[in-house]
Enzyme design. Sequence first.
Site, PDB file in Angstrom:
ATOM      1  N   SER A 114      56.488  60.474  54.291  1.00 58.49           N
ATOM      2  CA  SER A 114      57.916  60.140  54.431  1.00 58.49           C
ATOM      3  C   SER A 114      58.606  59.790  53.116  1.00 58.49           C
ATOM      4  CB  SER A 114      58.103  58.971  55.401  1.00 58.49           C
ATOM      5  OG  SER A 114      58.083  59.448  56.707  1.00 58.49           O
TER       6      SER A 114
ATOM      7  N   LYS B  49      61.247  62.088  52.281  1.00 62.10           N
ATOM      8  CA  LYS B  49      62.580  61.956  52.899  1.00 62.10           C
ATOM      9  C   LYS B  49      63.607  61.441  51.881  1.00 62.10           C
ATOM     10  CE  LYS B  49      60.646  61.227  57.452  1.00 62.10           C
ATOM     11  NZ  LYS B  49      59.984  60.302  58.361  1.00 62.10           N
TER      12      LYS B  49
ATOM     13  N   TYR C  33      59.836  70.834  57.285  1.00 68.41           N
ATOM     14  CA  TYR C  33      59.631  69.379  57.275  1.00 68.41           C
ATOM     15  C   TYR C  33      58.152  69.038  57.072  1.00 68.41           C
ATOM     16  CZ  TYR C  33      59.155  64.662  59.173  1.00 68.41           C
ATOM     17  OH  TYR C  33      58.815  63.339  59.337  1.00 68.41           O
TER      18      TYR C  33
ATOM     19  N   TYR D 264      61.068  51.608  57.616  1.00 70.16           N
ATOM     20  CA  TYR D 264      61.065  51.684  59.085  1.00 70.16           C
ATOM     21  C   TYR D 264      61.554  50.380  59.726  1.00 70.16           C
ATOM     22  CZ  TYR D 264      57.656  55.033  57.316  1.00 70.16           C
ATOM     23  OH  TYR D 264      57.020  55.962  56.584  1.00 70.16           O
TER      24      TYR D 264
ATOM     25  N   VAL E  33      53.415  57.510  55.593  1.00 73.29           N
ATOM     26  CA  VAL E  33      52.159  57.212  56.290  1.00 73.29           C
ATOM     27  C   VAL E  33      50.922  57.679  55.520  1.00 73.29           C
ATOM     28  CG1 VAL E  33      53.080  57.030  58.640  1.00 73.29           C
ATOM     29  CG2 VAL E  33      52.314  59.259  57.780  1.00 73.29           C
TER      30      VAL E  33
HETATM   31  N1  GLN Z   1      55.024  63.577  58.472  1.00 75.45           N
HETATM   32  C1  GLN Z   1      55.032  62.315  59.142  1.00 75.45           C
HETATM   33  C2  GLN Z   1      55.605  62.465  60.539  1.00 75.45           C
HETATM   34  O1  GLN Z   1      56.497  63.236  60.734  1.00 75.45           O
HETATM   35  C3  GLN Z   1      55.837  61.394  58.310  1.00 75.45           C
HETATM   36  C4  GLN Z   1      55.920  60.044  58.905  1.00 75.45           C
HETATM   37  C5  GLN Z   1      55.890  58.944  57.914  1.00 75.45           C
HETATM   38  O2  GLN Z   1      55.427  59.068  56.783  1.00 75.45           O
HETATM   39  N2  GLN Z   1      56.352  57.818  58.364  1.00 75.45           N
HETATM   40  O3  GLN Z   1      55.161  61.836  61.449  1.00 75.45           O
END
Ligand code: GLN
Length: 304
Positions: free
Chosen positions: A63, A66, A188, A240, A258
């Site tokens: 993430s 992002k 993604y 988050y 994650v």
């Molecule tokens: N690729 C992970 C997902 O879509 C990313 C989530 C994350 O890093 N929080 O679940």
Amino acid sequence: MDYTQILTQIHHDIRPLLGKGRVADYIPELGKVSPHHFGMALVTPDGQTWSVGDAAVPFSIQSISKLFACTLAFGLLGEDLWRRVGREPSGNAFNSLVQLEYEQGVPRNPFINAGALVVTDVLCSRFVQAEAAVVQFLRRVSGNMAIDYDVAVAESERQHADRNRAMAYFMKSFGRIDMPVEAVVNAYCRQCAIAMTCEDLARAALFLANGGVVPWSGERVLDPSPTKRLSALMLTCGTYDEAGDFVYRVGLPAKSGVGGGIVAVLPGECAVCVWSPALDHSGNSLAGVQALEWLTTLSGHSIF
Ligand code: GLN
């Protein structure tokens, strides 16, 4: 500031925490990573780098991508981006679907999965390969031309992306996704599977600490005002549903993933990245959050 001493102390004191928490295994390839890794790198706009532990070991940025995808989309659309995605903390898990129905398919922010899928949709409508645009951008802002996505992680994620697919189809039913859902989800998954080191990521985030300009190349990524706004979003939404507690403990704008990485910036001063794969209940690196808390406590420097 004696960052050598501070990082060495953190590296020493963090040892009892390594392996506590859980490695993300809902993406099977990520579940193979040892929970005992720990790396940390801090860079300043004048080009100095301090690093400890596994700071030069590549890991899955997940993430954290992002943040960079959002930088690109914000650069392309400006304030119009916020017609498509909100700017409020969600208070829910990063992969939650619940708010989407009663908020008519408009995700709360670009750093939860639903919002990131909208951002990727924006990039898919502008670039032939959205993930390649993110990779190119990261190569440019980090100075490491070897950065790429890990094919095995991307494929593992694609095979287990039913929840993300569900979110994208749901948003499309409200007319919020323009491009074909499979194309958006594939881009993604690849973007999340980009592999980078702590040193790469700290360098890549440095433009946020430097008014939107990459210090060593002079490239302006964003104007000062959007740079400030993006950092504000990191502060409120970057970790988050733990964002409130994270800010209380650390006091820096940050984005986590994650894969166990967290990137944080102290405007005007430095960018830092910490990596340790075992996660707490919210999906943030357990040792990583602690290391950043110690960094701002020991240095006495945060945004507050
Ligand atoms: N690729 C992970 C997902 O879509 C990313 C989530 C994350 O890093 N929080 O679940």
